[in-house]
Structure formats: C-alpha cells, structure tokens
Motif scaffolding. Sequence first.
Motif, PDB file in Angstrom:
ATOM      1  N   GLU A  15      42.426  13.483  35.413  1.00  0.00           N
ATOM      2  CA  GLU A  15      41.940  12.960  34.138  1.00  0.00           C
ATOM      3  C   GLU A  15      40.954  13.917  33.491  1.00  0.00           C
ATOM      4  O   GLU A  15      40.071  14.452  34.162  1.00  0.00           O
ATOM      5  N   ASP A  17      38.372  14.384  29.924  1.00  0.00           N
ATOM      6  CA  ASP A  17      37.748  13.610  28.861  1.00  0.00           C
ATOM      7  C   ASP A  17      37.803  14.299  27.502  1.00  0.00           C
ATOM      8  O   ASP A  17      37.296  13.777  26.520  1.00  0.00           O
ATOM      9  N   SER A  18      38.418  15.481  27.445  1.00  0.00           N
ATOM     10  CA  SER A  18      38.559  16.193  26.174  1.00  0.00           C
ATOM     11  C   SER A  18      39.661  17.239  26.320  1.00  0.00           C
ATOM     12  O   SER A  18      40.091  17.552  27.439  1.00  0.00           O
ATOM     13  N   GLY A  19      40.070  17.804  25.208  1.00  0.00           N
ATOM     14  CA  GLY A  19      41.061  18.873  25.252  1.00  0.00           C
ATOM     15  C   GLY A  19      40.538  20.102  25.976  1.00  0.00           C
ATOM     16  O   GLY A  19      41.264  20.750  26.738  1.00  0.00           O
ATOM     17  N   THR A  38      48.845  12.622  26.676  1.00  0.00           N
ATOM     18  CA  THR A  38      47.730  13.019  25.823  1.00  0.00           C
ATOM     19  C   THR A  38      47.622  12.161  24.576  1.00  0.00           C
ATOM     20  O   THR A  38      48.624  11.765  23.983  1.00  0.00           O
ATOM     21  N   ASP A  39      46.379  11.903  24.213  1.00  0.00           N
ATOM     22  CA  ASP A  39      46.102  11.252  22.944  1.00  0.00           C
ATOM     23  C   ASP A  39      46.181  12.328  21.863  1.00  0.00           C
ATOM     24  O   ASP A  39      45.856  13.483  22.118  1.00  0.00           O
ATOM     25  N   MET A  42      41.402  13.798  20.106  1.00  0.00           N
ATOM     26  CA  MET A  42      40.491  13.876  21.252  1.00  0.00           C
ATOM     27  C   MET A  42      39.214  14.594  20.847  1.00  0.00           C
ATOM     28  O   MET A  42      39.220  15.393  19.915  1.00  0.00           O
ATOM     29  N   PRO A  43      38.143  14.344  21.574  1.00  0.00           N
ATOM     30  CA  PRO A  43      36.907  15.077  21.303  1.00  0.00           C
ATOM     31  C   PRO A  43      37.031  16.528  21.765  1.00  0.00           C
ATOM     32  O   PRO A  43      37.914  16.861  22.555  1.00  0.00           O
ATOM     33  N   SER A  47      43.285  19.073  19.568  1.00  0.00           N
ATOM     34  CA  SER A  47      44.092  17.860  19.437  1.00  0.00           C
ATOM     35  C   SER A  47      45.110  17.793  20.570  1.00  0.00           C
ATOM     36  O   SER A  47      45.381  18.793  21.254  1.00  0.00           O
ATOM     37  N   GLY A  48      45.690  16.635  20.741  1.00  0.00           N
ATOM     38  CA  GLY A  48      46.745  16.484  21.734  1.00  0.00           C
ATOM     39  C   GLY A  48      47.932  17.370  21.429  1.00  0.00           C
ATOM     40  O   GLY A  48      48.568  17.923  22.336  1.00  0.00           O
ATOM     41  N   TYR A  66      52.947  11.661  24.154  1.00  0.00           N
ATOM     42  CA  TYR A  66      51.846  11.549  23.200  1.00  0.00           C
ATOM     43  C   TYR A  66      51.517  10.076  23.006  1.00  0.00           C
ATOM     44  O   TYR A  66      52.403   9.224  23.036  1.00  0.00           O
ATOM     45  N   SER A  68      48.760   7.476  20.475  1.00  0.00           N
ATOM     46  CA  SER A  68      47.783   7.466  19.398  1.00  0.00           C
ATOM     47  C   SER A  68      47.616   6.063  18.858  1.00  0.00           C
ATOM     48  O   SER A  68      48.549   5.268  18.888  1.00  0.00           O
TER      49      SER A  68
END
Length: 113
Positions: A15, A17-19, A38-39, A42-43, A47-48, A66, A68
């Motif tokens: 896991e 928490d960001s790209g 992936t979302d 992302m922070p 991006s995903g 993906y 969203s």
Amino acid sequence: MARTVLEQKGYHVIEADSGVSALELWQQHRDAIDLLLTDMVMPGGISGQELARRLLSEKPGLKVIYNSGYTDEMLGENSPLRDNPNFMEKPFGLHQLLKQVRDCLDGVANSNH
C-alpha cells in the motif's frame, strides 16, 4: 478496507499513500507486483493515470485497475476511463472489488489502460 479484504482472500498488498510513495515502493518490489490498483486523483502531484503510464513503461504486462469518485464525464473526453473495463467508480462494493481484481489478473478484462 480494500487492503484488508484483499489480504483476507490471500492477495499480498503493498500500500502507498501517494503516487510518489508508490513509485518508491515500485523500485523496491517491482518484480513482485502483478497488479496496480490506483485512484485517479492522489496526493503528491502524480495522478493514477501518470503512475500507471510510468509503471507500464517499465513493465508492459502489468495489470491496472483504475478507480475514482469522479465519473468518466467529469474527467473529460480523453480520459483513460472511457469504455475501460478496468475502471471502478467509487463507491464500490467489496464483492465488486474482489471480482474486478480476479478478472483482471485472469485476463478476463482488458489488462492495461
């Protein structure tokens, strides 16, 4: 919650928490990763879609799902989500997640973006 459910079904989950964090983990675990979930948003400034593009350039056989909270129409006409069988709109159920992951890994759905 997705991580817990996937792990309970026997999947090994890494896991991020960001790209940016995902790219760092990719460098350490690349050979063990078969699927990117992936979302799109992302922070961390990646991006995903960008994350998937980078990882696929290094490992073309990588499977990508993906997800969203934004609908395809909101993301725009050139969205990689348009008509993509490996897109899950949030919120999604746990059964849907498990089926999507299994289908993608088995090649039932389109394997890439």
